[in-house]
Design a protein around this motif. Structure first.
Motif, PDB file in Angstrom:
ATOM      1  N   ASP B  34     -17.298 -10.133   0.776  1.00 13.54           N
ATOM      2  CA  ASP B  34     -18.348  -9.197   0.349  1.00 13.54           C
ATOM      3  C   ASP B  34     -17.870  -8.053  -0.545  1.00 13.54           C
ATOM      4  O   ASP B  34     -18.416  -7.828  -1.608  1.00 13.54           O
ATOM      5  CB  ASP B  34     -19.039  -8.593   1.579  1.00 13.54           C
ATOM      6  CG  ASP B  34     -19.776  -9.652   2.384  1.00 13.54           C
ATOM      7  OD1 ASP B  34     -20.207 -10.645   1.785  1.00 13.54           O
ATOM      8  OD2 ASP B  34     -19.898  -9.484   3.603  1.00 13.54           O
ATOM      9  N   LEU B  35     -16.862  -7.323  -0.101  1.00 12.66           N
ATOM     10  CA  LEU B  35     -16.505  -6.094  -0.818  1.00 12.66           C
ATOM     11  C   LEU B  35     -15.645  -6.327  -2.060  1.00 12.66           C
ATOM     12  O   LEU B  35     -15.871  -5.721  -3.103  1.00 12.66           O
ATOM     13  CB  LEU B  35     -15.787  -5.118   0.122  1.00 12.66           C
ATOM     14  CG  LEU B  35     -16.597  -4.562   1.299  1.00 12.66           C
ATOM     15  CD1 LEU B  35     -15.772  -3.553   2.079  1.00 12.66           C
ATOM     16  CD2 LEU B  35     -17.883  -3.910   0.815  1.00 12.66           C
ATOM     17  N   ARG B  36     -14.635  -7.175  -1.935  1.00 17.96           N
ATOM     18  CA  ARG B  36     -13.719  -7.392  -3.072  1.00 17.96           C
ATOM     19  C   ARG B  36     -13.412  -8.888  -3.251  1.00 17.96           C
ATOM     20  O   ARG B  36     -12.245  -9.298  -3.237  1.00 17.96           O
ATOM     21  CB  ARG B  36     -12.399  -6.624  -2.861  1.00 17.96           C
ATOM     22  CG  ARG B  36     -12.521  -5.117  -2.779  1.00 17.96           C
ATOM     23  CD  ARG B  36     -12.934  -4.490  -4.111  1.00 17.96           C
ATOM     24  NE  ARG B  36     -12.938  -3.044  -4.024  1.00 17.96           N
ATOM     25  CZ  ARG B  36     -13.980  -2.322  -3.609  1.00 17.96           C
ATOM     26  NH1 ARG B  36     -15.109  -2.910  -3.242  1.00 17.96           N
ATOM     27  NH2 ARG B  36     -13.904  -0.995  -3.582  1.00 17.96           N
ATOM     28  N   PRO B  37     -14.448  -9.704  -3.431  1.00 17.50           N
ATOM     29  CA  PRO B  37     -14.214 -11.160  -3.467  1.00 17.50           C
ATOM     30  C   PRO B  37     -13.347 -11.640  -4.640  1.00 17.50           C
ATOM     31  O   PRO B  37     -12.660 -12.647  -4.525  1.00 17.50           O
ATOM     32  CB  PRO B  37     -15.623 -11.747  -3.550  1.00 17.50           C
ATOM     33  CG  PRO B  37     -16.476 -10.639  -4.052  1.00 17.50           C
ATOM     34  CD  PRO B  37     -15.861  -9.367  -3.567  1.00 17.50           C
ATOM     35  N   ARG B  38     -13.382 -10.914  -5.738  1.00 21.28           N
ATOM     36  CA  ARG B  38     -12.647 -11.402  -6.918  1.00 21.28           C
ATOM     37  C   ARG B  38     -11.159 -11.066  -6.902  1.00 21.28           C
ATOM     38  O   ARG B  38     -10.371 -11.689  -7.615  1.00 21.28           O
ATOM     39  CB  ARG B  38     -13.288 -10.855  -8.198  1.00 21.28           C
ATOM     40  CG  ARG B  38     -14.489 -11.701  -8.625  1.00 21.28           C
ATOM     41  CD  ARG B  38     -15.141 -11.138  -9.845  1.00 21.28           C
ATOM     42  NE  ARG B  38     -15.973  -9.984  -9.506  1.00 21.28           N
ATOM     43  CZ  ARG B  38     -16.814  -9.402 -10.334  1.00 21.28           C
ATOM     44  NH1 ARG B  38     -16.925  -9.834 -11.564  1.00 21.28           N
ATOM     45  NH2 ARG B  38     -17.543  -8.380  -9.964  1.00 21.28           N
TER      46      ARG B  38
END
Lengths: 134, 138
Positions: B34-38
């Motif tokens: 959710d917060l930093r998927p990449r």
């Protein structure tokens, strides 16, 4: 003299990166909490591997059932290497293939497919525990 | 691998015996999904201990954050055992101390307080992820 085995250790794959890892954890907890409470204990796999003395001692004295999410078989290999051959080694992908269950996707939480898979795997673990206790 | 393609590897405790193990794992999923998927990823912790080459390479080539659930610190120790220094090591208990009003309970599924704690903790860890990503770029 026959010594009755009273407890079985469940060594579950932790598999954070795989849906089968989550199924393994949830199914193992179901056995510990609902299906065979009092007859099973969990052995924390990373602690077991990282040198947990109590975990290794338990696994060397009592039967273990390992539950792996993938063919790398971390739980089975580690148990055999550190404490002796498991009473039974289960591999989730094989269990699900036999039952015709596929399409697991979620690592976090359980969707419908993961829930069905967890219940099926929990039953297989419980059977393996019963065999180890015989 | 170029710096721009690096990801931060988030490795939580894998335990299924304690609530704080679940808290650590859920914080990792909150970040990765959710917060930093990449810019974040994970791998299975025990793979490091059976010397899986892909897992070892991932951890060796990228910055690593560990989130441990108990004082034994298996996540951090597992990384250190292969000669890698973690960029930042967290303990789930410290998030509980910071947010004493949120008492997590449950192992398969956390209670509502536990879920709120996970979101707050993941936001804190996300700031560290951002710092590591910017360090890699500079």
């Amino acid at each position: 003299m026959d010594i009755k085995v009273l407890k079985v250790g469940i060594v579950s794959c932790s598999g954070e990166a795989l849906p089968e890892g989550t199924v393994s954890r949830v199914a193992s907890r179901k056995v510990l909490d609902e299906l065979r409470p009092g007859q099973t204990v969990t052995i924390c796999l990373p602690l077991f591997i990282a040198g947990g003395k109590e975990e290794r001692e338990f696994a060397s004295k009592f039967p273990t059932v390992t539950v792996d999410g993938c063919e790398k078989m971390c739980a089975a290999k580690s148990t055999e290497k550190l404490s002796g051959k498991p009473a039974k080694s289960l591999m989730i992908k094989e269990i699900l293939k036999k039952q015709g269950i596929s399409g697991l996707k979620q690592c976090r939480g359980l969707g419908p497919a993961e829930k069905v898979a967890s219940d099926v795997v929990a039953d297989e673990i419980a059977k393996a525990v019963d065999e180890a206790l015989e | 691998m170029s710096s721009s393609k690096k990801k931060v590897v988030v490795l939580p405790c894998s335990g299924i015996g304690k609530t704080l193990g679940t808290v650590g794992r859920e914080i990792a999923y909150e970040l990765i999904e959710d917060l930093r998927p990449r810019v974040t990823t994970t791998t299975c912790l025990p793979l490091l201990m059976i010397e899986d080459p892909d897992a070892k390479k991932l951890v060796t080539d990228n910055p690593v954050i560990t989130i441990d659930g108990c004082p034994f610190g298996c996540a951090r120790k597992s990384v250190e055992s292969i000669g890698v220094t973690v960029s930042k090591g967290y303990r789930a208990i410290d998030f509980c101390k910071t947010h004493r009003d949120l008492k997590p309970e449950g192992i398969v599924e956390l209670n509502e307080a536990g879920k709120k704690l996970v979101v707050l903790a993941a936001q804190e860890v996300a700031e560290e992820v951002d710092r590591l990503v910017s360090e890699e770029k500079s």
